[in-house]
Design an enzyme around this catalytic site. Structure first.
Site, PDB file in Angstrom:
ATOM      1  N   ARG A  52       0.853  -1.176   0.000  1.00 11.90           N
ATOM      2  CA  ARG A  52       0.000   0.000   0.000  1.00 11.90           C
ATOM      3  C   ARG A  52       0.894   1.232   0.000  1.00 11.90           C
ATOM      4  O   ARG A  52       2.117   1.111   0.047  1.00 11.90           O
ATOM      5  CB  ARG A  52      -1.045  -0.002   1.140  1.00 11.90           C
ATOM      6  CG  ARG A  52      -0.737  -0.785   2.393  1.00 11.90           C
ATOM      7  CD  ARG A  52       0.339  -0.205   3.225  1.00 11.90           C
ATOM      8  NE  ARG A  52       0.135   1.223   3.412  1.00 11.90           N
ATOM      9  CZ  ARG A  52       1.076   2.105   3.599  1.00 11.90           C
ATOM     10  NH1 ARG A  52       2.345   1.738   3.632  1.00 11.90           N
ATOM     11  NH2 ARG A  52       0.814   3.376   3.759  1.00 11.90           N
ATOM     12  N   GLY A  53       0.237   2.411  -0.049  1.00  9.02           N
ATOM     13  CA  GLY A  53       1.024   3.628  -0.230  1.00  9.02           C
ATOM     14  C   GLY A  53       1.134   3.884  -1.732  1.00  9.02           C
ATOM     15  O   GLY A  53       1.454   2.961  -2.508  1.00  9.02           O
ATOM     16  N   ALA A  54       0.873   5.133  -2.125  1.00 16.30           N
ATOM     17  CA  ALA A  54       0.713   5.421  -3.557  1.00 16.30           C
ATOM     18  C   ALA A  54       1.894   4.960  -4.430  1.00 16.30           C
ATOM     19  O   ALA A  54       1.698   4.257  -5.435  1.00 16.30           O
ATOM     20  CB  ALA A  54       0.447   6.912  -3.731  1.00 16.30           C
ATOM     21  N   ARG A 105      -7.219  -0.439  -6.461  1.00  9.84           N
ATOM     22  CA  ARG A 105      -7.346   0.652  -5.467  1.00  9.84           C
ATOM     23  C   ARG A 105      -7.680   1.914  -6.251  1.00  9.84           C
ATOM     24  O   ARG A 105      -6.995   2.233  -7.219  1.00  9.84           O
ATOM     25  CB  ARG A 105      -6.036   0.901  -4.704  1.00  9.84           C
ATOM     26  CG  ARG A 105      -5.584  -0.079  -3.656  1.00  9.84           C
ATOM     27  CD  ARG A 105      -6.354  -0.108  -2.356  1.00  9.84           C
ATOM     28  NE  ARG A 105      -6.451   1.086  -1.543  1.00  9.84           N
ATOM     29  CZ  ARG A 105      -5.579   1.486  -0.622  1.00  9.84           C
ATOM     30  NH1 ARG A 105      -4.481   0.803  -0.422  1.00  9.84           N
ATOM     31  NH2 ARG A 105      -5.802   2.563   0.115  1.00  9.84           N
ATOM     32  N   GLN A 137      -2.009   2.741  10.028  1.00 13.80           N
ATOM     33  CA  GLN A 137      -0.722   2.671   9.306  1.00 13.80           C
ATOM     34  C   GLN A 137       0.382   3.441  10.040  1.00 13.80           C
ATOM     35  O   GLN A 137       1.556   3.131   9.896  1.00 13.80           O
ATOM     36  CB  GLN A 137      -0.866   3.247   7.883  1.00 13.80           C
ATOM     37  CG  GLN A 137      -1.720   2.412   6.947  1.00 13.80           C
ATOM     38  CD  GLN A 137      -3.134   2.926   6.905  1.00 13.80           C
ATOM     39  OE1 GLN A 137      -3.661   3.401   7.913  1.00 13.80           O
ATOM     40  NE2 GLN A 137      -3.783   2.814   5.774  1.00 13.80           N
ATOM     41  N   ASP A 180      -1.625  10.922  -1.993  1.00 18.61           N
ATOM     42  CA  ASP A 180      -2.021   9.933  -3.000  1.00 18.61           C
ATOM     43  C   ASP A 180      -2.367  10.590  -4.322  1.00 18.61           C
ATOM     44  O   ASP A 180      -2.474   9.920  -5.341  1.00 18.61           O
ATOM     45  CB  ASP A 180      -3.198   9.111  -2.479  1.00 18.61           C
ATOM     46  CG  ASP A 180      -2.766   8.345  -1.244  1.00 18.61           C
ATOM     47  OD1 ASP A 180      -2.789   8.928  -0.142  1.00 18.61           O
ATOM     48  OD2 ASP A 180      -2.356   7.190  -1.395  1.00 18.61           O
ATOM     49  N   ASN A 240      -4.994  12.964   0.593  1.00 20.14           N
ATOM     50  CA  ASN A 240      -4.158  12.064   1.398  1.00 20.14           C
ATOM     51  C   ASN A 240      -5.046  11.329   2.391  1.00 20.14           C
ATOM     52  O   ASN A 240      -6.256  11.562   2.482  1.00 20.14           O
ATOM     53  CB  ASN A 240      -3.055  12.855   2.118  1.00 20.14           C
ATOM     54  CG  ASN A 240      -2.000  11.948   2.715  1.00 20.14           C
ATOM     55  OD1 ASN A 240      -1.535  11.019   2.055  1.00 20.14           O
ATOM     56  ND2 ASN A 240      -1.627  12.167   3.958  1.00 20.14           N
ATOM     57  N   LYS A 241      -4.452  10.440   3.134  1.00 23.35           N
ATOM     58  CA  LYS A 241      -5.179   9.597   4.090  1.00 23.35           C
ATOM     59  C   LYS A 241      -6.146  10.423   4.940  1.00 23.35           C
ATOM     60  O   LYS A 241      -5.810  11.519   5.380  1.00 23.35           O
ATOM     61  CB  LYS A 241      -4.158   8.867   4.962  1.00 23.35           C
ATOM     62  CG  LYS A 241      -4.723   7.912   5.983  1.00 23.35           C
ATOM     63  CD  LYS A 241      -5.649   6.883   5.406  1.00 23.35           C
ATOM     64  CE  LYS A 241      -5.040   5.976   4.378  1.00 23.35           C
ATOM     65  NZ  LYS A 241      -6.019   5.078   3.735  1.00 23.35           N
TER      66      LYS A 241
END
Ligand code: MRU
Length: 367
Positions: free
Chosen positions: A53-55, A90, A202, A243, A253-254
């Protein structure tokens, strides 16, 4: 970065030339294990279930996913099928589409017999580029930390970060963490407040884990603590990842990032966003109106997973039976709340002119 003294990336082609290795991030922080992806479906599943995960890492995994698909069947139909399946895995991270487009450009006009080899080469290049980009982000961000450290005359520099924009979210170095690792390695007294980042934690499970393995002093805080810390002068700067950044500099972003940006603005704490250029989407302007936000399953909010006293990993329900749950994965921070964008080409103001002027080759491709 190093795991127990061994240099590692988050994704790598295995020596057998038929598969890709990853760190299975769903098991961290309590268990470190790697997994092997051998098919397109493996790659799609790894992205969907957030083993990766993570862009930037999602983008790199998608690139290797195209290679795995073409190994099995190098036809145009299968290329299209792989593109669609990976793109749907995603929704928010724009790096995913960027990486897939790079792969298609590399292989589309090549003879079928060559496609698999070309795809592997291009996926490796994209992974290497991510590492180089993040290191450059780190060098620019290091200047900001260095200036604050000089002003504080040896007192520790407190950086607040949200979610995990660390090396686990990229191929190596991380985006938001790259300046932190460089500052730490240079001997600057840097300390990180890591937002736990509910619902999937996370920050608590991944950021804390990787900072700890690198020896960076850090403190995990509940998501709601940042505003209080800022009011009391305990945060020198915020650095988050992203992201997707729009043409006008809005930052997706998150979930929870926007609240940190508001608190930072109210307390005059600099709020920086670290981003590799593949995270910019020049086809989108107004992030709030135009970016579709991923809505994830209710179980992530309804439950928590952790280690029991006797070392077992268990998941428990934390809300009443029957309560409704909303689980938006991301939010948008308007450009006006962003002090600066730390990119591989320098620190920019969050606006259209700065972004298009610094990345003209990307901006001109947008309709
Ligand atoms: O849902 P995730 O864990 O894939 O979320 C992505 C992130 O880790 C963050 O939004 C991050 O800050 C951007 S990726 C460098």
């Amino acid at each position: 970065m190093k795991i127990d003294g061994k240099e590692m990336r988050t994704i790598w082609p295995e020596g057998d030339a038929t598969s890709v290795g990853i760190i299975d991030q769903t098991l961290l922080p309590h268990r470190f294990a790697t997994a092997r992806l051998t098919t397109l479906d493996d790659a799609v599943r790894a992205i969907r279930t957030m083993q990766v995960r993570g862009a930037p890492l999602i983008g790199a995994t998608a690139a290797y996913g195209v290679w795995l698909a073409l190994r099995a069947d190098a036809s145009d139909d299968n290329l299209d099928r792989a593109y669609a399946a990976l793109l749907a895995a995603r929704p928010t991270a724009i790096n995913l589409k960027w990486a897939l487009d790079q792969m298609v450009v590399a292989v589309r006009n090549r003879p079928r017999a060559e496609r698999s080899a070309v795809a592997l080469r291009r996926a490796n290049e994209l992974a290497d580029e991510d590492v180089a980009i993040n290191l450059s982000i780190g060098r620019y961000g290091l200047k900001i930390i260095g200036e604050i450290a000089a002003r504080k005359d040896g007192a520790r520099v407190n950086v607040l970060t949200h979610c995990n924009a660390g090396w686990l979210a990229t191929v190596d170095w991380g985006t938001a963490t790259a300046p932190i690792y460089l500052a730490h390695d240079k001997g600057l007294p840097v300390h990180v407040f890591a937002d736990e980042t509910r619902p999937r934690n996370q920050g608590a499970s991944l950021t804390a884990w990787e900072l700890g393995h690198h020896g960076v002093p850090h403190t995990v805080i509940p998501d709601n603590t940042g505003g209080h810390l800022m009011q009391h002068g305990l945060v020198d700067l915020v650095i988050v990842g992203t992201d997707c950044v729009t043409a006008q500099g809005d930052v997706c972003n998150k979930i929870g990032t926007y609240l940190k940006a508001l608190a930072a603005a109210d307390n005059k704490v600099p709020f920086y966003v670290a981003l590799p250029s593949p995270t910019i989407d020049f086809t989108v302007s107004d992030g709030i109106a135009e970016i579709p936000i991923e809505q994830r399953g209710p179980e992530e909010v309804a439950t928590m997973t952790g280690k029991t006293k006797d070392g077992r990993i268990e998941t428990v329900q934390v809300i009443p039976d029957g309560s409704a749950v909303a689980n938006y994965g991301f939010d948008v921070t308007p450009a006006r709340l962003v002090t600066g964008l730390i990119t591989e080409r320098g620190i920019l103001q969050a606006n259209r002119e700065a972004l298009a002027g610094t990345f003209p080759e990307r901006a001109k491709l947008a309709p």
